[in-house]
Design an enzyme around this catalytic site. Structure first.
Site, mmCIF file in Angstrom:
data_model
loop_
_atom_site.group_PDB
_atom_site.id
_atom_site.type_symbol
_atom_site.label_atom_id
_atom_site.label_comp_id
_atom_site.label_asym_id
_atom_site.label_seq_id
_atom_site.Cartn_x
_atom_site.Cartn_y
_atom_site.Cartn_z
ATOM 1 N N LYS A 134 0.990 -1.183 0.095
ATOM 2 C CA LYS A 134 -0.040 -0.094 -0.202
ATOM 3 C C LYS A 134 0.944 1.316 0.062
ATOM 4 O O LYS A 134 2.134 1.335 0.246
ATOM 5 C CB LYS A 134 -1.152 0.097 1.208
ATOM 6 C CG LYS A 134 -0.088 -0.051 2.661
ATOM 7 C CD LYS A 134 -1.088 -0.220 3.667
ATOM 8 C CE LYS A 134 -0.411 -0.384 5.014
ATOM 9 N NZ LYS A 134 -1.187 -0.646 6.396
ATOM 10 N N ARG A 185 -10.825 0.391 14.948
ATOM 11 C CA ARG A 185 -10.958 1.133 13.668
ATOM 12 C C ARG A 185 -11.742 0.507 12.730
ATOM 13 O O ARG A 185 -12.662 1.054 12.654
ATOM 14 C CB ARG A 185 -9.529 0.897 13.095
ATOM 15 C CG ARG A 185 -9.099 2.112 12.110
ATOM 16 C CD ARG A 185 -7.455 2.169 12.141
ATOM 17 N NE ARG A 185 -7.076 0.940 11.183
ATOM 18 C CZ ARG A 185 -5.659 0.802 10.683
ATOM 19 N NH1 ARG A 185 -4.963 1.801 11.126
ATOM 20 N NH2 ARG A 185 -5.456 -0.432 10.434
ATOM 21 N N TYR A 197 14.210 31.320 5.876
ATOM 22 C CA TYR A 197 12.960 32.041 6.299
ATOM 23 C C TYR A 197 12.979 32.158 7.806
ATOM 24 O O TYR A 197 13.617 31.332 8.557
ATOM 25 C CB TYR A 197 11.732 31.177 6.069
ATOM 26 C CG TYR A 197 11.322 31.039 4.503
ATOM 27 C CD1 TYR A 197 10.640 32.361 3.864
ATOM 28 C CD2 TYR A 197 11.428 30.039 3.712
ATOM 29 C CE1 TYR A 197 10.109 32.251 2.625
ATOM 30 C CE2 TYR A 197 11.067 29.916 2.303
ATOM 31 C CZ TYR A 197 10.534 31.193 1.769
ATOM 32 O OH TYR A 197 10.049 31.329 0.581
ATOM 33 N N MET A 251 10.307 24.778 0.984
ATOM 34 C CA MET A 251 9.443 24.002 0.447
ATOM 35 C C MET A 251 10.592 23.181 -0.766
ATOM 36 O O MET A 251 10.076 21.746 -0.942
ATOM 37 C CB MET A 251 8.376 24.755 -0.791
ATOM 38 C CG MET A 251 7.738 23.818 -1.352
ATOM 39 S SD MET A 251 6.284 24.857 -2.455
ATOM 40 C CE MET A 251 5.421 25.788 -1.343
HETATM 41 C C1 LIG Z 1 -0.354 -1.741 6.803
HETATM 42 C C2 LIG Z 1 -1.123 -2.737 7.305
HETATM 43 C C3 LIG Z 1 -0.178 -4.165 7.504
HETATM 44 C C4 LIG Z 1 1.404 -4.023 7.343
HETATM 45 O O1 LIG Z 1 1.830 -3.571 8.620
HETATM 46 P P1 LIG Z 1 3.305 -3.581 8.782
HETATM 47 O O2 LIG Z 1 3.433 -3.124 10.106
HETATM 48 O O3 LIG Z 1 3.973 -2.504 7.702
HETATM 49 O O4 LIG Z 1 3.896 -5.022 8.513
HETATM 50 C C5 LIG Z 1 -0.893 -5.399 7.705
HETATM 51 N N1 LIG Z 1 -2.157 -5.222 8.130
HETATM 52 C C6 LIG Z 1 -3.052 -4.247 7.902
HETATM 53 C C7 LIG Z 1 -4.382 -4.336 8.107
HETATM 54 C C8 LIG Z 1 -2.510 -3.151 7.610
HETATM 55 O O5 LIG Z 1 -3.108 -1.780 7.503
#
Ligand SMILES: *Cc1c(COP(=O)(O)O)cnc(C)c1O
Length: 367
Positions: free
Chosen positions: A40, A136, A263, A310
């Site tokens: 991801k 969550r 800055y 930036m």
């Molecule tokens: C991002 C994520 C992972 C991977 O987590 P890591 O700590 O990077 O191994 C696994 N399961 C879910 C549901 C996640 O959102």
């Protein structure tokens, strides 16, 4: 955002290091446990398509956070299973079916919402998410999961997996972890039937809670060679950092006592000093709170002085250097090195955030 390959700022990604980390994880697992690689957020900034293509033959599936990330992999020719870990709204279910993308179902509300809109779930593959204490997403009772299993079965969807996610697997204190594990196991025991793939392990769980590995693991941060706990827990096997961040000096000058830099004129020279300007700034994900941290020039740490702009930052050099001299922001230079975790510790954040924030403006170069 358009990448800027004509600027000397570059992220180098060592795909072989990622492969080696994956192989180390796999060697540590019991035979038969499936490995899902989490790619991801553009593979945590490392480049989702390149990383995925490089390791596809070694994994059982990829995990992404949303449908568009999954479609990106399909468009890149990735053909193995892809699980979307986040919630995909019912309007997009048809696309998931068309591209053979597995979705996560997290609530009866979602199912009711989809069925009310007469979205066809026939031939959709799903995993059910259980909230065992992360708070969550996910089902919170076996009764609700059983009802979801029934409804999904009736609508022609295939429930392939069930999973949960731990909130504290990267911490030394394990009370909350144990509670979540017990909650998940108890829920599984009360199901009418248990889907084929059961998974609970992210990287930290795989490294430090071997009793919580069911029959698949979801590996993210370890693949990129980073310790999920930062510096709290030590890795049971060595990991190879896969990413370096380099730039070079584009402007070098001598300033005098009292001359200010950047800055807000927050930095004033104590005496004569050499100052170098490096073309990377907060728009690249090199955030303003790195002021006072350092980079490496020919193996020597050089303090980042003045505010981060930036597109640029300024460093104090021990002497004059020619334009084009390499500057290492993450990686090795001479005898010195700066890790992603070093940057994160200075900033008071986690290594995940440091790599994920490196923006698309920085080109990725692969080895
Ligand atoms: C991002 C994520 C992972 C991977 O987590 P890591 O700590 O990077 O191994 C696994 N399961 C879910 C549901 C996640 O959102």
């Amino acid at each position: 955002m358009i990448s800027s390959p004509h600027r000397p700022t570059v992220v180098r990604v060592d795909l072989e290091a990622i492969k080696a980390n994956l192989e180390s994880v796999k060697e540590s697992l019991k035979p038969g446990v499936k490995t899902f690689a989490v790619v991801k957020a553009n593979a945590y900034g490392h480049g989702a398509t390149e990383v995925s293509r490089h390791i596809e033959s070694l994994v059982d599936a990829f995990c992404v956070s949303n449908l568009d990330e999954a479609l990106e992999l399909r468009q890149a020719g990735i053909s193995c299973p892809i699980l979307v870990l986040g919630v995909v709204m019912p309007e997009a279910v048809a696309l998931a079916i068309e591209y053979d993308i597995t979705l996560t179902v997290t609530s009866l509300d979602w199912l009711a919402f989809a069925l009310k809109q007469e979205v066809s779930l026939a031939d959709l593959t799903v995993h059910l998410k259980v909230d065992s204490g992360m708070g969550r997403l996910g089902f919170r009772s076996s009764r609700d999961v059983n009802q979801a299993l029934r409804l999904l079965g009736e609508s022609g969807a295939r429930v392939e997996g069930i999973f949960t996610h731990f909130a504290t697997a990267d911490e030394a204190e394990t009370t909350h972890f144990e509670k979540q594990l017990a909650t998940f196991k108890d829920l599984l025991e009360n199901l009418d039937w248990v889907p084929e793939i059961v998974h609970a392990s992210n990287s930290a769980t795989t490294l430090w809670h071997r009793d919580a590995i069911f029959n698949a693991v979801r590996e993210g941060i370890v693949l990129y060679g980073l310790n999920p706990s930062g510096t709290v827990l030590s890795e049971p096997f060595p990991l190879q950092a896969a990413l370096t961040l380099e730039s070079s000096l584009i402007h070098v000058k001598k300033i005098g006592q009292g001359d200010s830099v950047g800055y807000g004129a927050t930095y004033q020279a104590f005496g004569e000093e050499w100052v170098g300007t490096v073309p990377i700034g907060y728009a690249d994900g090199w955030t303003r709170d790195t002021q006072g941290f350092h980079v490496l020039v020919e193996g020597e740490p050089c303090e980042i002085i003045g505010r981060i702009s930036m597109d640029q930052l300024t460093i104090r050099l021990p002497r004059a250097y020619p334009l084009g001299t390499p500057v290492t922001l993450i990686g090795v230079s001479g005898e010195e090195s700066i890790s992603v975790t070093d940057v994160a510790s200075y900033r008071g954040t986690i290594n995940y955030e440091v790599v994920c924030l490196l923006s698309d403006r920085i080109p990725r170069v692969y080895h």
